[in-house]
Design a protein around this motif. Structure first.
Motif, short mmCIF file in Angstrom:
data_model
loop_
_atom_site.label_atom_id
_atom_site.label_comp_id
_atom_site.label_asym_id
_atom_site.label_seq_id
_atom_site.Cartn_x
_atom_site.Cartn_y
_atom_site.Cartn_z
N UNK A 90 1.97 23.07 17.32
CA UNK A 90 2.52 23.18 18.68
C UNK A 90 2.87 24.63 19.00
N UNK A 91 3.49 25.32 18.04
CA UNK A 91 3.84 26.73 18.23
C UNK A 91 2.58 27.60 18.36
N UNK A 92 1.56 27.30 17.56
CA UNK A 92 0.30 28.04 17.67
C UNK A 92 -0.28 27.91 19.06
N UNK A 93 -0.33 26.70 19.58
CA UNK A 93 -0.89 26.47 20.91
C UNK A 93 -0.06 27.16 21.98
N UNK A 94 1.25 27.05 21.86
CA UNK A 94 2.13 27.67 22.86
C UNK A 94 1.99 29.19 22.84
N UNK A 95 1.94 29.78 21.64
CA UNK A 95 1.80 31.23 21.54
C UNK A 95 0.46 31.72 22.06
N UNK A 96 -0.54 30.84 22.09
CA UNK A 96 -1.85 31.20 22.62
C UNK A 96 -1.93 30.97 24.13
N UNK A 103 -3.02 20.01 23.49
CA UNK A 103 -3.92 20.58 22.47
C UNK A 103 -3.73 19.91 21.11
N UNK A 104 -2.47 19.73 20.70
CA UNK A 104 -2.21 19.11 19.40
C UNK A 104 -2.62 17.64 19.43
N UNK A 105 -2.35 16.96 20.54
CA UNK A 105 -2.77 15.56 20.65
C UNK A 105 -4.30 15.45 20.56
N UNK A 106 -5.02 16.38 21.19
CA UNK A 106 -6.48 16.35 21.14
C UNK A 106 -6.99 16.63 19.73
#
Length: 176
Positions: A90-96, A103-106
């Motif tokens: 989740x943090x990776x996606x948010x930082x991007x 994104x994490x659900x997918x």
């Protein structure tokens, strides 16, 4: 860049770092330190896991499945641990700059659908199937040292255990 070759003492290496200001030099030094730590970890143990949050997502799925086999209050703690592992991707996606939950659900859905634990968040391009950024980290060439990942999860777990112990002591003594 300054490169000196054919030195008599090849056991020592000096890296000269230059930058436009002190902040850039300090950031370059931190980056070099991080890179050397990764090399050190790979020398200690050369096993790797796939990056992009794929390892955490796979562990979260496995722990959630295990939670289904446990009854009672312990099941809630086990599920909370699985949910906590999702915080890293989740943090990776948010930082991007992406939508973290989507994104994490997918990525999680794709791991389950394809039975492929290497699916993680590939920030460089969208997946053609669903418009999300999930992709196979093996194909993307994204790896992490296993020893580093183990240390991260163990340290986080130990910190939570310490916090829970402190919370128990305070609630038992009725802190006011």
């Amino acid at each position: 860049m300054l490169v000196i070759e054919d030195c008599a003492n090849s056991n020592a290496v000096t890296v000269l770092v230059r930058g436009g200001n002190k902040m850039i030099v300090e950031e370059a030094k931190r980056s070099l330190h991080d890179a050397m730590c990764v090399v050190r970890n790979l020398i200690k143990d050369n096993r790797v896991v796939y990056g992009g949050g794929s390892a955490e997502i796979a562990c979260s799925i496995a722990i959630s499945k295990y939670a289904d086999t446990v009854s009672g209050v312990d099941q809630y703690a086990i599920r909370a641990f699985a949910d906590a592992l999702d915080d890293i991707p989740l943090a990776l996606a948010e930082n991007a700059g992406l939508s973290p939950i989507e994104e994490v659900a997918a990525a999680k859905s794709r791991q389950l659908r394809e039975d492929n634990c290497r699916i993680g968040l590939g920030m460089d391009r969208m997946n053609d199937d669903d418009g999300m950024h999930s992709r196979d980290m093996k194909e993307a060439g994204v790896f992490e040292a296993l020893i580093g990942k183990q240390e991260q999860i163990q340290l986080a777990t130990q910190v939570v255990k310490m916090i829970l112990k402190i919370d128990d002591v305070i609630s038992m003594g009725h802190y006011q």
